[in-house]
Design a protein around this motif. Structure first.
Motif, PDB file in Angstrom:
ATOM      1  N   MET A 196      47.897 -21.670 -77.206  1.00 37.40           N
ATOM      2  CA  MET A 196      46.872 -22.058 -76.249  1.00 37.40           C
ATOM      3  C   MET A 196      45.965 -20.875 -75.945  1.00 37.40           C
ATOM      4  SD  MET A 196      46.793 -25.177 -75.169  1.00 37.40           S
ATOM      5  CE  MET A 196      47.753 -26.647 -75.413  1.00 37.40           C
ATOM      6  N   ALA A 197      44.685 -21.147 -75.811  1.00 38.38           N
ATOM      7  CA  ALA A 197      43.716 -20.071 -75.606  1.00 38.38           C
ATOM      8  C   ALA A 197      43.649 -19.676 -74.137  1.00 38.38           C
ATOM      9  CB  ALA A 197      42.344 -20.541 -76.077  1.00 38.38           C
ATOM     10  N   GLN A 198      44.275 -18.566 -73.810  1.00 41.40           N
ATOM     11  CA  GLN A 198      44.208 -18.005 -72.474  1.00 41.40           C
ATOM     12  C   GLN A 198      44.022 -16.495 -72.620  1.00 41.40           C
ATOM     13  OE1 GLN A 198      47.192 -19.893 -69.611  1.00 41.40           O
ATOM     14  NE2 GLN A 198      47.951 -20.635 -71.547  1.00 41.40           N
ATOM     15  N   PRO A 199      43.300 -15.887 -71.654  1.00 43.62           N
ATOM     16  CA  PRO A 199      42.922 -14.479 -71.826  1.00 43.62           C
ATOM     17  C   PRO A 199      44.097 -13.539 -72.082  1.00 43.62           C
ATOM     18  CG  PRO A 199      41.685 -15.459 -70.031  1.00 43.62           C
ATOM     19  CD  PRO A 199      42.678 -16.494 -70.466  1.00 43.62           C
TER      20      PRO A 199
ATOM     21  N   ALA B  13      44.384 -24.042 -79.646  1.00 44.18           N
ATOM     22  CA  ALA B  13      44.249 -25.278 -78.877  1.00 44.18           C
ATOM     23  C   ALA B  13      43.619 -24.875 -77.544  1.00 44.18           C
ATOM     24  CB  ALA B  13      45.605 -25.927 -78.653  1.00 44.18           C
ATOM     25  N   VAL B  14      42.401 -25.317 -77.329  1.00 45.67           N
ATOM     26  CA  VAL B  14      41.632 -24.886 -76.163  1.00 45.67           C
ATOM     27  C   VAL B  14      41.586 -26.004 -75.132  1.00 45.67           C
ATOM     28  CG1 VAL B  14      39.359 -24.108 -75.382  1.00 45.67           C
ATOM     29  CG2 VAL B  14      40.231 -23.379 -77.608  1.00 45.67           C
ATOM     30  N   ILE B  15      41.855 -25.649 -73.884  1.00 47.50           N
ATOM     31  CA  ILE B  15      41.697 -26.605 -72.784  1.00 47.50           C
ATOM     32  C   ILE B  15      40.298 -26.402 -72.211  1.00 47.50           C
ATOM     33  CG2 ILE B  15      42.545 -27.332 -70.524  1.00 47.50           C
ATOM     34  CD1 ILE B  15      45.298 -26.291 -71.336  1.00 47.50           C
TER      35      ILE B  15
ATOM     36  N   LEU C  75      36.478 -17.018 -76.557  1.00 49.65           N
ATOM     37  CA  LEU C  75      36.328 -17.821 -77.768  1.00 49.65           C
ATOM     38  C   LEU C  75      35.287 -17.232 -78.708  1.00 49.65           C
ATOM     39  CD1 LEU C  75      36.460 -21.419 -76.247  1.00 49.65           C
ATOM     40  CD2 LEU C  75      38.322 -20.000 -77.094  1.00 49.65           C
ATOM     41  N   ASP C  76      34.238 -16.638 -78.120  1.00 50.63           N
ATOM     42  CA  ASP C  76      33.215 -16.010 -78.951  1.00 50.63           C
ATOM     43  C   ASP C  76      33.808 -14.886 -79.800  1.00 50.63           C
ATOM     44  OD1 ASP C  76      31.070 -17.570 -78.215  1.00 50.63           O
ATOM     45  OD2 ASP C  76      30.537 -16.310 -76.499  1.00 50.63           O
TER      46      ASP C  76
END
Lengths: 220, 285
Positions: B1-4, B20-22, B48-49
């Motif tokens: 999952m995309a988290q910082p 997997a981005v929320i 994300l960039d």
């Protein structure tokens, strides 16, 4: 309206452990405000009796507290365990949630403004300081949201030095209560690049001159 | 999952193959009267960039099982996000959050799972069909974890999911930890559940860890999956002919306790299962 009311009632159960206890105790009149079929009433009774209902009520609290904490972290830290009765009263008054954090926090701030006795009871001698801290944190959050609308400047007044409140919040109610009172103003300058806060005593002629904080934009 | 907090892993050897981005975490909803209503959260978008990994979108708030219609602005935001990041597919949960209330819809504060009734099926099928038409890419429905289930539901959960997928045309995001949570809390056999499921609909699998909450097991995304979830993955991955991804879900707030090494080890273990699972799938087709 039956399905809509069933879903509203199930949400209300998750919001209210008292409603769960009432149903478990056979006080079915707590469902009288909902347009329900007999099967839906039976299902809600089953839900109230379910072993997992306590977890569901806790998860509801975790989710709603997280929303407030995203906007008002210093206020919640200052209140510590005293925040419990405040948010329970708020959730009883507003059992449905706004997924948008800022409007959700705005409703909480408005609720406390309507019920100063609750904050006085929770924060004791630090109530005025917490009230100021709450207003400052919310004003900062709202200013961050406003960065898209261009440059603006607002000045608000407080009984405590804003920077002292922001710095002392994590130390808790005892430290906040001991802060010196006075008459202070806070200027929030909003620009597309971010916000800047300036503070100073009200009695000083001109604009507040001490920079408190400068942050870059949160929204783009 | 995309988290910082996981960003260092995105660029590391052994890091994820996709994200997997929320999108709900990356967008600020300024409200129905705002234009634009959904705006980038600048610092989150930067995450994300900075990576060039394929993405899928995993939403939280379409509320497809609600008595009220999905918010059309939210649906539009789902489509825009998927187009912008070229998501291979989009997913959301079998749940309702939006509540019809005096003064307009509001939300329940948490996602709730409905009874598995035909009335809910009949609500959800056309909504998913409209969503598929707007998204122009696959949409997956995820089986939810729940603390309350309605034993008098008209269908059992696998039958409900099978019919929902068949009638609407959506795929299935099979969350094995959610299945484990429900199996533990309600005392059923998760392997029997899998036996009743049309596994050809499964496109993505979620694995995760949980923790105890008020005497039951919860879907807290608290760390590596427990062994029974690995066993479920081992048993079913090779039986899902259209499986394209396994996602490890973990909330970053648990990272200090769990440690990045354990996260990397979980990815490695899941990746190691993939060749055998792929061979198994080929053998079945």
């Amino acid at each position: 309206m039956s399905l809509a009311d069933f879903q509203r009632a199930l949400a209300a159960l998750s919001a209210s452990p008292q409603m769960v206890r009432d149903l478990r105790a056979g006080r079915r009149s707590v469902l009288d405000g909902f347009d329900l079929s007999p099967r839906e009433r039976a299902r809600l009774q089953h839900a109230a009796n379910a072993p997992g209902m306590a977890a569901q009520c806790s998860l509801y609290r975790i989710m709603r507290l997280a929303a407030l904490n995203a906007v008002l972290p210093r206020t919640l830290a200052a209140l510590g365990s005293a925040v419990g009765p405040l948010v329970e009263a708020y959730w009883t008054s507003c059992p449905l949630h706004d997924l948008r954090f800022l409007p959700e926090a705005e409703r909480f701030v408005a609720f406390l403004k309507r019920h100063p006795e609750l904050l006085a009871h929770a924060a004791g001698t630090a109530a005025d300081a917490v009230s100021d801290l709450l207003r400052i944190e919310f004003a900062i959050a709202r200013a961050h949201r406003a960065t898209l609308r261009g440059a603006a400047s607002t000045v608000t007044r407080y009984r405590y030095r804003p920077s002292a409140l922001l710095e002392a919040a994590a130390a808790g109610l005892g430290v906040l209560a001991a802060l010196p009172r006075g008459r202070f103003q806070l200027r929030i300058e909003t620009a597309p690049a971010g916000i800047t806060l300036w503070e100073g005593p009200i009695d000083t002629a001109g604009q507040p001159s001490t920079m408190v904080i400068s942050t870059r934009r949160a929204w783009s | 999952m995309a988290q910082p907090a996981f960003a260092p892993l995105f660029h590391a050897n052994g890091g994820p193959d996709f994200l997997a981005v929320i999108p709900d975490m990356f967008l600020d909803d300024a409200g129905p009267s705002a234009n634009p209503r959904f705006r980038d959260l600048h610092r989150m978008i930067g995450l994300l960039d900075a990576v060039e990994l394929p993405q899928v979108a995993h939403h939280l708030a379409a509320s497809l099982a609600s008595a009220v219609e999905p918010d059309p602005d939210y649906v539009e935001a789902m489509a825009n996000w998927a187009d912008r990041w070229n998501c291979a597919w989009v997913s959301d949960h079998l749940a309702f959050m939006e509540i019809a209330a005096p003064g307009g819809a509001s939300t329940a504060g948490l996602a709730l799972t409905p009874p598995f009734d035909r009335q809910i099926l009949d609500l959800m099928v056309p909504r998913i069909q409209r969503l598929l038409a707007r998204l122009r890419r696959p949409f997956l429905i995820e089986n939810s974890a729940y603390f309350v289930r309605f034993e008098d539901s008209e269908l059992d959960e696998p039958a409900f999911l099978n019919e929902l997928c068949a009638r609407s045309g959506c795929g299935l995001l099979l969350d094995l930890h959610n299945l484990y949570v429900n199996a533990v809390n309600f005392g059923f056999d998760p392997f029997a559940f899998l036996g009743g499921l049309d596994l050809s609909r499964v496109v993505e699998i979620h694995i995760a860890g949980g923790c105890e909450l008020e005497g039951v097991w919860s879907d807290a995304h608290a760390g590596p999956p427990p062994e029974p979830v690995w066993a479920l993955l081992d048993a079913c991955a090779r039986r899902c002919p259209n499986l394209r991804a396994v996602t490890f879900e973990m909330h970053e707030s648990w990272l200090p306790e769990v440690g990045m090494d354990a996260v990397a080890a979980t990815l490695a273990r899941a990746r190691a299962l993939w060749p055998a699972a792929a061979a198994g799938r080929r053998g079945r087709t």
